[in-house]
Design a protein around this motif. Structure first.
Motif, PDB file in Angstrom:
ATOM      1  N   ILE A 134      -5.159   0.344 -12.119  1.00 21.76           N
ATOM      2  CA  ILE A 134      -3.898   0.487 -11.375  1.00 21.76           C
ATOM      3  C   ILE A 134      -2.795   0.996 -12.313  1.00 21.76           C
ATOM      4  N   ASP A 135      -2.847   0.540 -13.565  1.00 24.42           N
ATOM      5  CA  ASP A 135      -1.854   1.034 -14.540  1.00 24.42           C
ATOM      6  C   ASP A 135      -2.115   2.482 -14.937  1.00 24.42           C
ATOM      7  N   HIS A 136      -3.388   2.887 -14.915  1.00 22.77           N
ATOM      8  CA  HIS A 136      -3.755   4.244 -15.333  1.00 22.77           C
ATOM      9  C   HIS A 136      -4.623   4.894 -14.271  1.00 22.77           C
ATOM     10  N   PRO A 137      -4.026   5.183 -13.113  1.00 24.79           N
ATOM     11  CA  PRO A 137      -4.857   5.654 -11.995  1.00 24.79           C
ATOM     12  C   PRO A 137      -5.510   7.021 -12.254  1.00 24.79           C
ATOM     13  N   GLN A 138      -5.078   7.710 -13.330  1.00 26.47           N
ATOM     14  CA  GLN A 138      -5.705   9.004 -13.608  1.00 26.47           C
ATOM     15  C   GLN A 138      -7.054   8.825 -14.301  1.00 26.47           C
ATOM     16  N   LYS A 139      -7.292   7.635 -14.857  1.00 29.36           N
ATOM     17  CA  LYS A 139      -8.557   7.372 -15.571  1.00 29.36           C
ATOM     18  C   LYS A 139      -9.707   7.113 -14.601  1.00 29.36           C
ATOM     19  N   TYR A 173       0.821  -1.218   0.000  1.00 28.95           N
ATOM     20  CA  TYR A 173       0.000   0.000   0.000  1.00 28.95           C
ATOM     21  C   TYR A 173       0.850   1.261   0.000  1.00 28.95           C
ATOM     22  N   THR A 174       2.063   1.138   0.488  1.00 30.52           N
ATOM     23  CA  THR A 174       2.942   2.301   0.543  1.00 30.52           C
ATOM     24  C   THR A 174       3.321   2.797  -0.860  1.00 30.52           C
ATOM     25  N   ASN A 175       3.298   1.908  -1.857  1.00 28.89           N
ATOM     26  CA  ASN A 175       3.583   2.408  -3.220  1.00 28.89           C
ATOM     27  C   ASN A 175       2.472   2.022  -4.201  1.00 28.89           C
ATOM     28  N   PHE A 176       1.271   1.870  -3.666  1.00 28.32           N
ATOM     29  CA  PHE A 176       0.112   1.514  -4.487  1.00 28.32           C
ATOM     30  C   PHE A 176      -0.444   2.790  -5.120  1.00 28.32           C
ATOM     31  N   PRO A 177      -0.482   2.861  -6.459  1.00 27.49           N
ATOM     32  CA  PRO A 177      -0.828   4.142  -7.076  1.00 27.49           C
ATOM     33  C   PRO A 177      -2.323   4.461  -7.108  1.00 27.49           C
ATOM     34  N   LEU A 178      -3.175   3.498  -6.775  1.00 25.32           N
ATOM     35  CA  LEU A 178      -4.611   3.723  -6.952  1.00 25.32           C
ATOM     36  C   LEU A 178      -5.212   4.561  -5.829  1.00 25.32           C
ATOM     37  N   PRO A 179      -5.726   5.773  -6.151  1.00 32.61           N
ATOM     38  CA  PRO A 179      -6.349   6.577  -5.091  1.00 32.61           C
ATOM     39  C   PRO A 179      -7.565   5.849  -4.506  1.00 32.61           C
ATOM     40  N   ALA A 180      -7.703   5.948  -3.191  1.00 35.62           N
ATOM     41  CA  ALA A 180      -8.793   5.251  -2.489  1.00 35.62           C
ATOM     42  C   ALA A 180     -10.153   5.579  -3.106  1.00 35.62           C
TER      43      ALA A 180
END
Ligand code: ADP
Ligand code: MG
Length: 495
Positions: free
Chosen positions: A415-420, A379-386
């Motif tokens: 997870i690959d494109h957390p901005q989407k 979780y410390t480097n998980f890019p997906l915003p909650a």
């Protein structure tokens, strides 16, 4: 009067060796503190595979060098003590524990001999739903020694002094544990707690947490403690349990054969799953303790204790209870979520955006965990915003996406494109469920038309066939039909 059912009269019951004796275990755990620098100087306290790179004249004990106390180590010790309900010793001083060993440059180890910073307190453990508290004797601060390397050179023992002077907490339990399972639970809990508090990384393989197990046996019912054996070199929680198991068997074997148990220090050989003697305690060293004259005693003020207490995070057990009570999580889900602080923090962040708490737990313990494992992430480097995960969960809740597609197809892309946006990904992958009833009706009609025999059987009472029809509609719609709607329409049409 109730009659107790007993398969055999007690006098005929075979005496099981394991029931004949009570196992007694006390653990000493050394936890390396996550301070940036060493206990008495500015050298880095970080783990390094490059030997002798974190060594100043203080670490090397050059003449004329003086120690200077690292206040962070005191803060961390108090933090753990408060979390474990210990009494905090406010007047502290250090002592010199004198012994000669090549990995000890000063010729003595600076430790807290008579004034451990924490006393009493306890570690809560839970085994098969039964809660117990393992009492602590003390927690004290001390410095680590260096490391002798016997396998680097053929003719010489080499020495790495990076670890010399790194701050440790020695956490000493009372002889309160009575099985290897309890010892396992105790050390698991302790590891969870020190990592939760951020004071130790809990990495047993790298030696930042080490455990010595003191083990004895006595006849069941006997009050006096038996002679103890201390097993060292336990470098994983699993090995603590294994070593206790083999040592207990050895002790029982000795006693059963009328052999004496000698108080000694043993080592555990994990490859062969045996313990072997290192030294007998009879020639125990005389450490000639005396107060360390180069460090002034220090007084911990009441205000400082209050300050640290106010900074304590909610502890895992309290959080677990809160999740069960307020979010209606099951005991199991709550316990597993609270196994790790980063995970609990992420859970906390997701539930800010949804009220389907159970679904959040399922997602974290299922698909999200799988993704983290596959990607070697945490979780410390998980890019997906909650918030995005909460959105994905709500798409499943509203029937826009089915869970299978959401977890196996949308989540990895997200997870690959957390901005989407999750909805955007689901649309691009053509996974939006068809909840337009006329479209679903067409699929249902087609399935019914294709399987007249089965329909007849169903109507004659073979209700289990419903699963077959549902599966066919799912196949025909390529998984896009809203399954709840499918079931409803199928039942209407098959009447
Ligand atoms: P030492 O420093 O010599 O190892 P301690 O007083 O620090 O001695 O005790 C070490 C540990 O041994 C403690 O955890 C204590 O609970 C445990 N212990 C003491 N006596 C026994 C015993 N008879 N059987 C099992 N554990 C014991
Ligand atoms: Mg000991």
């Amino acid at each position: 009067m109730p009659i107790a059912l007993c398969p055999l009269p007690p006098t005929f019951a075979p005496l099981n060796k394991k029931d004949k004796y009570q196992i007694v275990i006390g653990l000493e755990v050394h936890a390396q503190l996550l301070t940036k620098s060493k206990l008495f100087c500015g050298d880095s306290a970080a783990f390094s595979t490059d030997p002798n790179t974190h060594i100043s004249p203080v670490t090397l004990a050059h003449p004329g060098t003086l120690p200077k106390m690292n206040s962070k180590a005191i803060e961390y010790a108090i933090t753990l003590g408060l979390a474990l309900d210990c009494e905090i010793e406010q007047y502290n001083y250090f002592a010199r524990k004198n012994y000669f060993y090549p990995d000890l440059p000063k010729g003595y180890q600076v430790s807290q001999h008579t004034t451990p910073i924490c006393k009493n307190g306890s570690v809560p453990i839970s085994i098969n739903g039964t809660d117990r508290k393992i009492r602590l004797n003390r927690i004290h601060i001390e410095e680590d020694a260096g490391k002798s390397l016997h396998d680097v050179d053929e003719n010489y023992t080499c020495i790495d002094l990076n670890r010399a002077g790194v701050p440790l907490l020695e956490i000493v339990s009372e002889p309160d544990m009575h099985s290897s399972e309890e010892a396992f639970a105790y050390i698991t809990e302790l590891r969870k707690l020190v990592t939760w508090l951020g004071i130790c990384d809990g990495n047993m393989e790298e030696g930042s947490m080490r455990c010595d197990a003191n083990i004895s046996i006595r006849l069941a019912g006997e009050k006096k403690l038996g002679t103890r054996v201390e097993v060292k070199n336990l470098n994983s929680i699993r090995n603590v349990k294994r070593a206790i198991d083999v040592e207990v068997n050895r002790l029982i074997e000795l006693v059963e054969n009328n052999q004496p148990v000698i108080q000694e220090t043993r080592s555990y050989d994990a490859d062969n799953n045996i313990t072997f003697s290192l030294r007998s305690k009879e020639d125990a060293d005389d450490y000639r303790y005396f107060p360390e004259p180069d460090l002034t005693p220090f007084q911990i003020t009441d205000d400082y204790l209050v300050e640290i207490r106010n900074k304590l995070p909610v502890l895992p057990n309290a959080l677990k209870k809160r999740y069960i009570r307020e979010l209606q999580l099951s005991d199991y889900d709550a316990a597993v979520i609270c196994d790790d602080k980063d995970q609990a923090d992420y859970f906390e962040a997701v539930v800010q955006h949804t009220t389907n708490y159970k679904a959040v737990a399922n997602w974290l313990l299922g698909p999200v965990k799988n993704q983290l494992n596959d990607r070697k992430m945490w979780y410390t480097n998980f890019p997906l915003p909650a918030e995005k995960l909460a959105l994905l969960i709500s798409l499943v809740d509203t029937g826009t996406l089915n869970f299978g597609n959401a977890s196996s197809k949308v989540l990895p892309v997200l997870i690959d494109h957390p901005q989407k946006q999750p909805l955007q990904i689901a649309t691009e992958l053509n996974l939006i469920q068809e909840s337009d009833s006329s479209a679903v009706e067409n699929w249902v009609d087609e399935v019914i038309a294709n399987m007249p025999d089965k329909v007849k059987q169903y109507q004659l009472g073979k209700k289990g066939l419903i699963g077959l029809f549902v599966g066919e509609v799912k196949r025909l719609s390529k998984g896009k039909a809203d399954m709840q709607l499918v079931s409803k329409i199928l039942e209407q049409k098959l009447k």
